[in-house]
Enzyme design. Structure first.
Site, PDB file in Angstrom:
ATOM      1  N   HIS A 239       0.811  -1.219   0.000  1.00  0.00           N
ATOM      2  CA  HIS A 239       0.000   0.000   0.000  1.00  0.00           C
ATOM      3  C   HIS A 239       0.843   1.267   0.000  1.00  0.00           C
ATOM      4  O   HIS A 239       0.439   2.280  -0.582  1.00  0.00           O
ATOM      5  CB  HIS A 239      -0.983  -0.045   1.168  1.00  0.00           C
ATOM      6  CG  HIS A 239      -2.028  -1.091   1.008  1.00  0.00           C
ATOM      7  ND1 HIS A 239      -2.506  -1.861   2.043  1.00  0.00           N
ATOM      8  CD2 HIS A 239      -2.675  -1.522  -0.115  1.00  0.00           C
ATOM      9  CE1 HIS A 239      -3.405  -2.713   1.579  1.00  0.00           C
ATOM     10  NE2 HIS A 239      -3.521  -2.519   0.278  1.00  0.00           N
TER      11      HIS A 239
ATOM     12  N   GLY B 148     -10.985 -10.244 -12.205  1.00  0.00           N
ATOM     13  CA  GLY B 148     -10.298  -9.154 -12.883  1.00  0.00           C
ATOM     14  C   GLY B 148      -9.545  -9.592 -14.116  1.00  0.00           C
ATOM     15  O   GLY B 148      -9.357  -8.811 -15.057  1.00  0.00           O
TER      16      GLY B 148
ATOM     17  N   ASP C 227      -3.298  -8.146  -8.190  1.00  0.00           N
ATOM     18  CA  ASP C 227      -2.973  -8.741  -6.891  1.00  0.00           C
ATOM     19  C   ASP C 227      -3.887  -9.931  -6.615  1.00  0.00           C
ATOM     20  O   ASP C 227      -4.749  -9.879  -5.743  1.00  0.00           O
ATOM     21  CB  ASP C 227      -3.120  -7.670  -5.801  1.00  0.00           C
ATOM     22  CG  ASP C 227      -2.812  -8.204  -4.412  1.00  0.00           C
ATOM     23  OD1 ASP C 227      -2.088  -9.215  -4.316  1.00  0.00           O
ATOM     24  OD2 ASP C 227      -3.308  -7.622  -3.428  1.00  0.00           O
TER      25      ASP C 227
ATOM     26  N   HIS D  84      -8.242  -7.478  -8.347  1.00  0.00           N
ATOM     27  CA  HIS D  84      -8.752  -8.349  -7.282  1.00  0.00           C
ATOM     28  C   HIS D  84      -8.881  -7.490  -6.026  1.00  0.00           C
ATOM     29  O   HIS D  84      -8.033  -7.507  -5.146  1.00  0.00           O
ATOM     30  CB  HIS D  84      -7.802  -9.526  -7.048  1.00  0.00           C
ATOM     31  CG  HIS D  84      -7.648 -10.424  -8.248  1.00  0.00           C
ATOM     32  ND1 HIS D  84      -6.859 -10.084  -9.330  1.00  0.00           N
ATOM     33  CD2 HIS D  84      -8.184 -11.639  -8.535  1.00  0.00           C
ATOM     34  CE1 HIS D  84      -6.919 -11.059 -10.235  1.00  0.00           C
ATOM     35  NE2 HIS D  84      -7.709 -12.013  -9.775  1.00  0.00           N
TER      36      HIS D  84
ATOM     37  N   GLU E 236     -14.007  -7.856  -8.212  1.00  0.00           N
ATOM     38  CA  GLU E 236     -13.959  -8.820  -7.108  1.00  0.00           C
ATOM     39  C   GLU E 236     -14.958  -9.932  -7.384  1.00  0.00           C
ATOM     40  O   GLU E 236     -16.157  -9.671  -7.578  1.00  0.00           O
ATOM     41  CB  GLU E 236     -14.274  -8.150  -5.771  1.00  0.00           C
ATOM     42  CG  GLU E 236     -14.289  -9.098  -4.582  1.00  0.00           C
ATOM     43  CD  GLU E 236     -13.026  -9.964  -4.469  1.00  0.00           C
ATOM     44  OE1 GLU E 236     -13.161 -11.192  -4.312  1.00  0.00           O
ATOM     45  OE2 GLU E 236     -11.911  -9.395  -4.566  1.00  0.00           O
TER      46      GLU E 236
ATOM     47  N   SER F  99      -6.684  -1.914  -0.733  1.00  0.00           N
ATOM     48  CA  SER F  99      -6.154  -1.115  -1.842  1.00  0.00           C
ATOM     49  C   SER F  99      -7.171  -0.130  -2.423  1.00  0.00           C
ATOM     50  O   SER F  99      -6.804   1.004  -2.747  1.00  0.00           O
ATOM     51  CB  SER F  99      -5.634  -2.042  -2.947  1.00  0.00           C
ATOM     52  OG  SER F  99      -4.610  -2.873  -2.457  1.00  0.00           O
TER      53      SER F  99
END
Length: 221
Positions: free
Chosen positions: A20, A151, A174, A43, A124, A106
């Protein structure tokens, strides 16, 4: 397909802290450009996580990550604007008493830096996490599009959408790596989108313990 992975198990851990802060550094650089920015999170997860109940209490990875940072936040905040922003957002989410109860994902870090001219696309697939994600971003005044979709499926289509040809782009990839195929899917997708979006910024998060499975030669396209 049954999805067992939940990011909440790892929320606020050392990997999250690093990821982050890096994300904020990248976004800070991108929003300094007057062009509008499209942020894509492949994601996105639930967007915000409790550290005092539920999954995060099982592994308690946050004790080795954000808990240590939070205790030393006044000292650490001196080091860079991104670290100050990182700490400020966590303080804001946890309220005026600054007791560490929640950790943002995120999407919330990204939305904290995006401007009114920018937009976000959040993918998601997990049904429960998607419901929570929608609630967590609903109050945003920015343009935020959420998709209950893997994604990997939507990434190529949105990047090639002519509606966003005038946008700078930051893409955070991610995945959970719950599927072994994720390691080969990422370079395959990047090979495709890089043909038309070579100037986009791609942030790829991979498991260090599984780095040997990440064939670096596949990225040399």
């Amino acid at each position: 397909m049954v999805l067992s992975y939940r990011h909440a198990f790892h929320a606020g851990g050392p990997a999250d802290v690093l990821k982050h802060v890096v994300l904020l550094q990248v976004l800070n650089a991108m929003v300094s450009n007057p062009k509008p920015l499209l942020y894509i999170d492949s994601h996105a997860g639930a967007g915000n996580y409790s550290l005092k109940s539920g999954y995060a209490t099982k592994l308690q990875e946050y004790k080795k990550g954000i808990s240590k940072v939070f205790r030393e936040r006044k000292w650490l905040a001196k080091y860079s604007p991104s670290i100050r922003q990182y700490i400020s957002l966590i303080e804001a989410i946890n309220g005026p008493n600054s007791k560490l109860r929640l950790y943002p994902g995120s999407p919330l870090f990204a939305l904290s830096l995006l401007r009114c001219s920018d937009m976000a696309m959040l993918f998601e697939l997990h049904s429960k996490d998607y419901e929570i994600l929608e609630r967590n971003v609903r109050q945003s005044k920015l343009v935020v599009n959420t998709f209950k979709l893997d994604g990997f499926t939507g990434l190529s289509e949105e990047l090639d959408n002519s509606n966003y040809k005038d946008y700078n782009k930051v893409v955070l990839i991610d995945p959970s790596y719950e599927m072994k195929s994720d390691f080969s899917t990422i370079p395959r997708i990047l090979e495709g989108v890089s043909q038309t979006n070579s100037d986009a910024c791609y942030i790829i998060w991979c498991k260090l313990v599984s780095l040997f499975e990440f064939r670096i030669d596949l990225f040399l396209f």
